[in-house]
Motif scaffolding. Structure first.
Motif, PDB file in Angstrom:
ATOM      1  N   PRO A  14       0.807  -1.222   0.000  1.00  0.00           N
ATOM      2  CA  PRO A  14       0.000   0.000   0.000  1.00  0.00           C
ATOM      3  C   PRO A  14       0.840   1.271   0.000  1.00  0.00           C
ATOM      4  CG  PRO A  14      -0.959  -1.609   1.486  1.00  0.00           C
ATOM      5  CD  PRO A  14       0.353  -2.193   1.031  1.00  0.00           C
ATOM      6  N   VAL A  15       1.997   1.263   0.682  1.00  0.00           N
ATOM      7  CA  VAL A  15       2.818   2.474   0.797  1.00  0.00           C
ATOM      8  C   VAL A  15       3.594   2.794  -0.473  1.00  0.00           C
ATOM      9  CG1 VAL A  15       3.071   2.221   3.281  1.00  0.00           C
ATOM     10  CG2 VAL A  15       4.788   1.212   1.766  1.00  0.00           C
ATOM     11  N   SER A  16       3.611   1.878  -1.431  1.00  0.00           N
ATOM     12  CA  SER A  16       4.452   2.077  -2.608  1.00  0.00           C
ATOM     13  C   SER A  16       3.948   3.181  -3.529  1.00  0.00           C
ATOM     14  CB  SER A  16       4.559   0.770  -3.407  1.00  0.00           C
ATOM     15  OG  SER A  16       4.979  -0.305  -2.598  1.00  0.00           O
ATOM     16  N   ASN A  54      -2.248   3.119  -4.390  1.00  0.00           N
ATOM     17  CA  ASN A  54      -2.390   1.913  -3.563  1.00  0.00           C
ATOM     18  C   ASN A  54      -3.037   2.237  -2.226  1.00  0.00           C
ATOM     19  OD1 ASN A  54      -0.862   0.967  -5.669  1.00  0.00           O
ATOM     20  ND2 ASN A  54       0.825   0.229  -4.429  1.00  0.00           N
ATOM     21  N   LEU A  55      -2.602   3.334  -1.625  1.00  0.00           N
ATOM     22  CA  LEU A  55      -3.153   3.726  -0.329  1.00  0.00           C
ATOM     23  C   LEU A  55      -4.648   3.998  -0.436  1.00  0.00           C
ATOM     24  CD1 LEU A  55      -0.320   6.081   0.986  1.00  0.00           C
ATOM     25  CD2 LEU A  55      -1.030   3.912   2.009  1.00  0.00           C
ATOM     26  N   LEU A  56      -5.062   4.563  -1.554  1.00  0.00           N
ATOM     27  CA  LEU A  56      -6.482   4.848  -1.744  1.00  0.00           C
ATOM     28  C   LEU A  56      -7.297   3.567  -1.899  1.00  0.00           C
ATOM     29  CD1 LEU A  56      -6.170   7.837  -4.234  1.00  0.00           C
ATOM     30  CD2 LEU A  56      -6.887   7.968  -1.851  1.00  0.00           C
ATOM     31  N   ALA A  57      -6.682   2.546  -2.514  1.00  0.00           N
ATOM     32  CA  ALA A  57      -7.403   1.296  -2.773  1.00  0.00           C
ATOM     33  C   ALA A  57      -7.267   0.284  -1.649  1.00  0.00           C
ATOM     34  CB  ALA A  57      -6.885   0.666  -4.069  1.00  0.00           C
ATOM     35  N   ALA A  58      -6.296   0.477  -0.756  1.00  0.00           N
ATOM     36  CA  ALA A  58      -5.922  -0.568   0.203  1.00  0.00           C
ATOM     37  C   ALA A  58      -7.072  -1.017   1.090  1.00  0.00           C
ATOM     38  CB  ALA A  58      -4.752  -0.086   1.065  1.00  0.00           C
ATOM     39  N   PHE A 112      -3.567  -7.260   0.824  1.00  0.00           N
ATOM     40  CA  PHE A 112      -3.139  -6.523  -0.365  1.00  0.00           C
ATOM     41  C   PHE A 112      -2.057  -7.303  -1.098  1.00  0.00           C
ATOM     42  CE2 PHE A 112      -0.957  -3.360  -2.857  1.00  0.00           C
ATOM     43  CZ  PHE A 112      -1.929  -2.440  -3.219  1.00  0.00           C
ATOM     44  N   VAL A 113      -1.048  -7.758  -0.356  1.00  0.00           N
ATOM     45  CA  VAL A 113       0.083  -8.471  -0.950  1.00  0.00           C
ATOM     46  C   VAL A 113      -0.352  -9.790  -1.575  1.00  0.00           C
ATOM     47  CG1 VAL A 113       2.299  -9.598  -0.435  1.00  0.00           C
ATOM     48  CG2 VAL A 113       1.773  -7.368   0.549  1.00  0.00           C
ATOM     49  N   ALA A 114      -1.373 -10.426  -1.000  1.00  0.00           N
ATOM     50  CA  ALA A 114      -1.863 -11.694  -1.556  1.00  0.00           C
ATOM     51  C   ALA A 114      -2.297 -11.535  -3.012  1.00  0.00           C
ATOM     52  CB  ALA A 114      -3.015 -12.218  -0.713  1.00  0.00           C
ATOM     53  N   LEU A 115      -2.811 -10.365  -3.362  1.00  0.00           N
ATOM     54  CA  LEU A 115      -3.200 -10.096  -4.743  1.00  0.00           C
ATOM     55  C   LEU A 115      -2.105  -9.412  -5.546  1.00  0.00           C
ATOM     56  CD1 LEU A 115      -6.899  -8.822  -4.474  1.00  0.00           C
ATOM     57  CD2 LEU A 115      -6.117 -10.947  -5.527  1.00  0.00           C
ATOM     58  N   SER A 116      -1.234  -8.666  -4.878  1.00  0.00           N
ATOM     59  CA  SER A 116      -0.292  -7.814  -5.612  1.00  0.00           C
ATOM     60  C   SER A 116       1.036  -8.475  -5.938  1.00  0.00           C
ATOM     61  CB  SER A 116      -0.024  -6.533  -4.807  1.00  0.00           C
ATOM     62  OG  SER A 116       0.742  -6.815  -3.632  1.00  0.00           O
ATOM     63  N   TRP A 117       1.439  -9.533  -5.203  1.00  0.00           N
ATOM     64  CA  TRP A 117       2.813 -10.015  -5.330  1.00  0.00           C
ATOM     65  C   TRP A 117       3.136 -10.507  -6.739  1.00  0.00           C
ATOM     66  CZ3 TRP A 117       4.314 -14.853  -6.853  1.00  0.00           C
ATOM     67  CH2 TRP A 117       3.354 -15.875  -6.833  1.00  0.00           C
ATOM     68  N   LEU A 139       6.386  -0.516   7.693  1.00  0.00           N
ATOM     69  CA  LEU A 139       5.532  -0.086   6.587  1.00  0.00           C
ATOM     70  C   LEU A 139       4.883  -1.265   5.875  1.00  0.00           C
ATOM     71  CD1 LEU A 139       7.688   2.768   5.005  1.00  0.00           C
ATOM     72  CD2 LEU A 139       5.758   2.983   6.581  1.00  0.00           C
ATOM     73  N   ALA A 140       5.509  -2.433   5.981  1.00  0.00           N
ATOM     74  CA  ALA A 140       4.953  -3.629   5.350  1.00  0.00           C
ATOM     75  C   ALA A 140       4.035  -4.408   6.284  1.00  0.00           C
ATOM     76  CB  ALA A 140       6.081  -4.539   4.878  1.00  0.00           C
ATOM     77  N   LEU A 141       4.025  -4.047   7.576  1.00  0.00           N
ATOM     78  CA  LEU A 141       3.306  -4.865   8.554  1.00  0.00           C
ATOM     79  C   LEU A 141       2.075  -4.187   9.152  1.00  0.00           C
ATOM     80  CD1 LEU A 141       6.372  -6.345  10.494  1.00  0.00           C
ATOM     81  CD2 LEU A 141       4.921  -7.531   8.832  1.00  0.00           C
ATOM     82  N   VAL A 142       2.087  -2.853   9.246  1.00  0.00           N
ATOM     83  CA  VAL A 142       0.997  -2.174   9.943  1.00  0.00           C
ATOM     84  C   VAL A 142      -0.020  -1.633   8.952  1.00  0.00           C
ATOM     85  CG1 VAL A 142       2.552  -1.538  11.825  1.00  0.00           C
ATOM     86  CG2 VAL A 142       2.122   0.087   9.979  1.00  0.00           C
ATOM     87  N   HIS A 143      -1.242  -1.456   9.428  1.00  0.00           N
ATOM     88  CA  HIS A 143      -2.325  -0.945   8.573  1.00  0.00           C
ATOM     89  C   HIS A 143      -2.267   0.565   8.443  1.00  0.00           C
ATOM     90  CE1 HIS A 143      -6.520   0.431   7.796  1.00  0.00           C
ATOM     91  NE2 HIS A 143      -6.444  -0.520   6.882  1.00  0.00           N
TER      92      HIS A 143
END
Length: 379
Positions: free
Chosen positions: A128-130, A134-138, A148-153, A207-211
């Motif tokens: 989301p932070v990238s 992404n932040l708007l859609a997260a 998010f990562v489950a779909l984005s990786w 940044l990868a772990l918190v909402h």
């Protein structure tokens, strides 16, 4: 930008944007804009502390005279910077660092300059932070970064590999050469360097772990601001805040939200996605890419968001289009314009016609392969 801000203000004051819509918009976008401010301050102060310069010097020495090894290390730096610190950090901060590194060791800076601008966009899908989009859609995609990562990786991996493979093939004569490693240099203020590097090392995994990513980003910004107030006060300046990007984003939020409130969403309803089929996902991604290259990626996402119908896979397809697709026109991404300003200041000439043709050659397969990857992990 001033005209857009004035227009946005008029829309709010006159009530063309209804009060309840304006309140909902503020609640949704305030944390996003807060994160943008905080992460920009962190990146700028880390640059002032020579963190990125020292990383580049280490990269130059780790390459041991092989341009291909230097290339791989620069790609890794651009990818990590984009994923964790956002695409603008790569375009504005990493670009001059790696270009100067290439020039300093006698290697053509062109492939490195293209790598930073392409990866600033195409590597901005994983977290989301990238990217601001992404932040708007997260929130609609999932309640935590893992969803998010489950779909984005998978599409994110495609967004990195396709442009890198293309650049490596095109510039193979340069990249399979050799160079003389630069001599080691120490930072001007070792305490400032170590403390700033430590803050980044703590911040990146958070940044990868918190909402609510604005919280650790804001904490890191406060720590660095306090540190610089003690050791390098003159580095604290109002320009640390990205006023232009902030004003542009806020104005676009208001303008597009007003358009949706006044019937734009209804006009777009025939385009609404139906199902998770490959054809539907590619259609949404293609729409996003076309819109991004036409009107810039942020308003493209805002305009087309209702097309996804709140479906996580469709939203990710839209992100593929607006993140990985804006490689063609100069205005497709603010990061591209910022990048061009930086490389021009370094004496590198990029003809927009050539840039657009190569961007087209990269964008089409990148978006297509990423769409295929998304279909594979979402069905």
């Amino acid at each position: 930008m001033v005209a857009l801000l004035v227009l946005a203000l008029v829309l709010v004051v006159t009530g063309l944007l209804p009060t309840h819509d304006a309140s909902a918009l503020a609640g949704r976008t305030a944390p996003v804009l807060g994160f943008v401010v905080a992460i920009t301050i962190v990146a700028e102060l880390a640059r002032d502390a020579a963190v990125f310069d020292l990383i580049a010097q280490r990269i130059g020495r780790w390459g041991r005279g092989r341009v291909l090894a230097l290339w791989a290390a620069v790609i890794l730096l651009a990818v990590v910077s984009t994923i964790f610190l956002s695409l603008d950090t790569t375009a504005v901060i990493v670009t001059p660092v790696v270009v100067l590194l290439a020039q300093g060791v006698g290697v053509s800076p062109l492939p490195f300059a293209f790598a930073t601008v392409w990866l600033a966009n195409t590597a901005s899908l994983l977290l989301p932070v990238s990217n601001l989009t992404n932040l708007l859609a997260a929130t609609a995609i999932g309640t935590n970064p893992a969803a998010f990562v489950a779909l984005s990786w998978a599409p994110a991996l495609a967004g990195i590999l396709v442009p890198v493979v293309l650049l490596t093939l095109v510039h193979r004569r340069t990249l399979f050469g050799s160079y003389t490693a630069p001599p080691p240099r120490a930072p001007g203020d070792r305490v400032l360097f170590l403390a700033s590097a430590g803050v980044l090392l703590v911040l990146l995994p958070l940044l990868a772990l918190v909402h609510d990513v604005w919280i650790p980003a804001s904490a890191a910004a406060v720590v660095l601001l306090a540190l610089f107030a003690v050791r390098r006060r003159h580095a604290l300046r109002l320009s640390l805040v990205p006023w232009q990007a902030l004003g542009l984003a806020a104005a676009l939020f208001v303008i597009v939200e007003t358009a949706h409130a006044r019937g734009l969403a209804g006009l777009l309803s025939p385009l609404t996605v139906h199902g998770h089929g490959l054809g539907e996902l590619l259609r949404v991604a293609g729409l996003g890419a076309l819109a991004a290259n036409g009107i810039d990626n942020l308003p493209a996402y805002l305009v087309l968001e209702p097309v996804a119908g709140g479906d996580p896979a469709a939203l990710m397809a839209l992100l593929i289009g607006v993140n990985l697709g804006p490689l063609i026109t100069p205005w497709a991404s603010l990061a591209t314009l910022l990048w061009h300003h930086r490389i021009t200041a370094l004496g590198i000439t990029i003809r927009w016609r050539s840039f657009m043709l190569w961007g087209l050659a990269a964008a089409v397969p990148t978006v297509g392969v990423a769409g295929l990857a998304l279909a594979a992990v979402s069905n």
